[in-house]
Scaffold this motif. Structure first.
Motif, PDB file in Angstrom:
ATOM      1  N   HIS A  25       0.843  -1.181   0.000  1.00 35.82           N
ATOM      2  CA  HIS A  25       0.000   0.000   0.000  1.00 35.82           C
ATOM      3  C   HIS A  25       0.882   1.235   0.000  1.00 35.82           C
ATOM      4  O   HIS A  25       2.070   1.179   0.289  1.00 35.82           O
ATOM      5  CB  HIS A  25      -0.902   0.026   1.240  1.00 35.82           C
ATOM      6  CG  HIS A  25      -1.831  -1.136   1.319  1.00 35.82           C
ATOM      7  ND1 HIS A  25      -2.998  -1.192   0.615  1.00 35.82           N
ATOM      8  CD2 HIS A  25      -1.758  -2.300   2.007  1.00 35.82           C
ATOM      9  CE1 HIS A  25      -3.614  -2.330   0.873  1.00 35.82           C
ATOM     10  NE2 HIS A  25      -2.883  -3.025   1.705  1.00 35.82           N
ATOM     11  N   GLY A  26       0.323   2.348  -0.324  1.00 36.04           N
ATOM     12  CA  GLY A  26       1.046   3.612  -0.268  1.00 36.04           C
ATOM     13  C   GLY A  26       2.073   3.719  -1.378  1.00 36.04           C
ATOM     14  O   GLY A  26       1.796   3.431  -2.534  1.00 36.04           O
ATOM     15  N   VAL A  27       3.289   4.101  -1.014  1.00 36.50           N
ATOM     16  CA  VAL A  27       4.337   4.336  -1.998  1.00 36.50           C
ATOM     17  C   VAL A  27       4.792   3.034  -2.649  1.00 36.50           C
ATOM     18  O   VAL A  27       5.225   3.014  -3.797  1.00 36.50           O
ATOM     19  CB  VAL A  27       5.533   5.046  -1.318  1.00 36.50           C
ATOM     20  CG1 VAL A  27       6.675   5.256  -2.287  1.00 36.50           C
ATOM     21  CG2 VAL A  27       5.096   6.378  -0.764  1.00 36.50           C
ATOM     22  N   ALA A  29       2.907   0.499  -3.508  1.00 32.22           N
ATOM     23  CA  ALA A  29       1.873  -0.085  -4.357  1.00 32.22           C
ATOM     24  C   ALA A  29       2.329  -0.090  -5.808  1.00 32.22           C
ATOM     25  O   ALA A  29       3.105   0.768  -6.231  1.00 32.22           O
ATOM     26  CB  ALA A  29       0.576   0.702  -4.217  1.00 32.22           C
ATOM     27  N   ASN A  31       1.047   0.786  -8.662  1.00 30.54           N
ATOM     28  CA  ASN A  31       0.749   1.943  -9.516  1.00 30.54           C
ATOM     29  C   ASN A  31       0.966   3.283  -8.820  1.00 30.54           C
ATOM     30  O   ASN A  31       0.461   4.301  -9.281  1.00 30.54           O
ATOM     31  CB  ASN A  31      -0.707   1.866 -10.006  1.00 30.54           C
ATOM     32  CG  ASN A  31      -0.900   0.705 -10.951  1.00 30.54           C
ATOM     33  OD1 ASN A  31       0.016   0.341 -11.674  1.00 30.54           O
ATOM     34  ND2 ASN A  31      -2.083   0.125 -10.939  1.00 30.54           N
ATOM     35  N   ALA A  32       1.728   3.294  -7.740  1.00 29.15           N
ATOM     36  CA  ALA A  32       1.962   4.549  -7.021  1.00 29.15           C
ATOM     37  C   ALA A  32       2.831   5.478  -7.865  1.00 29.15           C
ATOM     38  O   ALA A  32       3.775   5.054  -8.519  1.00 29.15           O
ATOM     39  CB  ALA A  32       2.645   4.269  -5.686  1.00 29.15           C
ATOM     40  N   LYS A  33       2.508   6.755  -7.842  1.00 35.73           N
ATOM     41  CA  LYS A  33       3.243   7.733  -8.651  1.00 35.73           C
ATOM     42  C   LYS A  33       4.665   7.932  -8.140  1.00 35.73           C
ATOM     43  O   LYS A  33       5.577   8.212  -8.904  1.00 35.73           O
ATOM     44  CB  LYS A  33       2.505   9.070  -8.657  1.00 35.73           C
ATOM     45  CG  LYS A  33       1.190   9.008  -9.386  1.00 35.73           C
ATOM     46  CD  LYS A  33       0.466  10.335  -9.326  1.00 35.73           C
ATOM     47  CE  LYS A  33      -0.893  10.222  -9.991  1.00 35.73           C
ATOM     48  NZ  LYS A  33      -1.673  11.445  -9.857  1.00 35.73           N
ATOM     49  N   ARG A  35       6.522   5.626  -6.627  1.00 33.15           N
ATOM     50  CA  ARG A  35       7.245   4.355  -6.515  1.00 33.15           C
ATOM     51  C   ARG A  35       8.635   4.395  -7.145  1.00 33.15           C
ATOM     52  O   ARG A  35       9.593   3.895  -6.542  1.00 33.15           O
ATOM     53  CB  ARG A  35       6.415   3.227  -7.120  1.00 33.15           C
ATOM     54  CG  ARG A  35       7.089   1.866  -6.996  1.00 33.15           C
ATOM     55  CD  ARG A  35       6.238   0.785  -7.653  1.00 33.15           C
ATOM     56  NE  ARG A  35       6.963  -0.455  -7.762  1.00 33.15           N
ATOM     57  CZ  ARG A  35       6.912  -1.435  -6.880  1.00 33.15           C
ATOM     58  NH1 ARG A  35       6.164  -1.301  -5.803  1.00 33.15           N
ATOM     59  NH2 ARG A  35       7.612  -2.533  -7.065  1.00 33.15           N
TER      60      ARG A  35
END
Length: 82
Positions: A25-27, A29, A31-33, A35
């Motif tokens: 979850h969060g960073v 994940a 598809n996190a921007k 990441r």
């Protein structure tokens, strides 16, 4: 709480087989921007040739196979102690 009710609640906590138990979850994940800023990327030289990558995979497989014992030797071990 009866024994049957306890077993039902306990069974509800057991995950289904082949279910991924780790979720990001969060960073972290998928598809996190942000990441790419957190997760380390591959080597800086992305232009490596396919020959080099294939050679490295071949070396890794040869090294992995050295630790294995053949099926016949395993059977011989088991039957020798029986």
């Amino acid at each position: 709480m009866s024994l049957l009710e306890f077993m039902q609640r306990l069974a509800a906590l057991v995950p289904r087989p082949w279910l991924h138990l780790i979720r990001f979850h969060g960073v972290l994940a998928p598809n996190a921007k942000l990441r790419p800023l957190v997760v380390p990327q591959g080597p800086a030289d992305e232009q490596r040739g396919a020959e080099t990558a294939a050679a490295e995979r071949e070396v890794e497989t040869v090294q992995a196979r050295r630790g294995r014992i053949s099926w016949t030797r395993l059977l011989k071990r088991v039957l020798a102690t029986a």
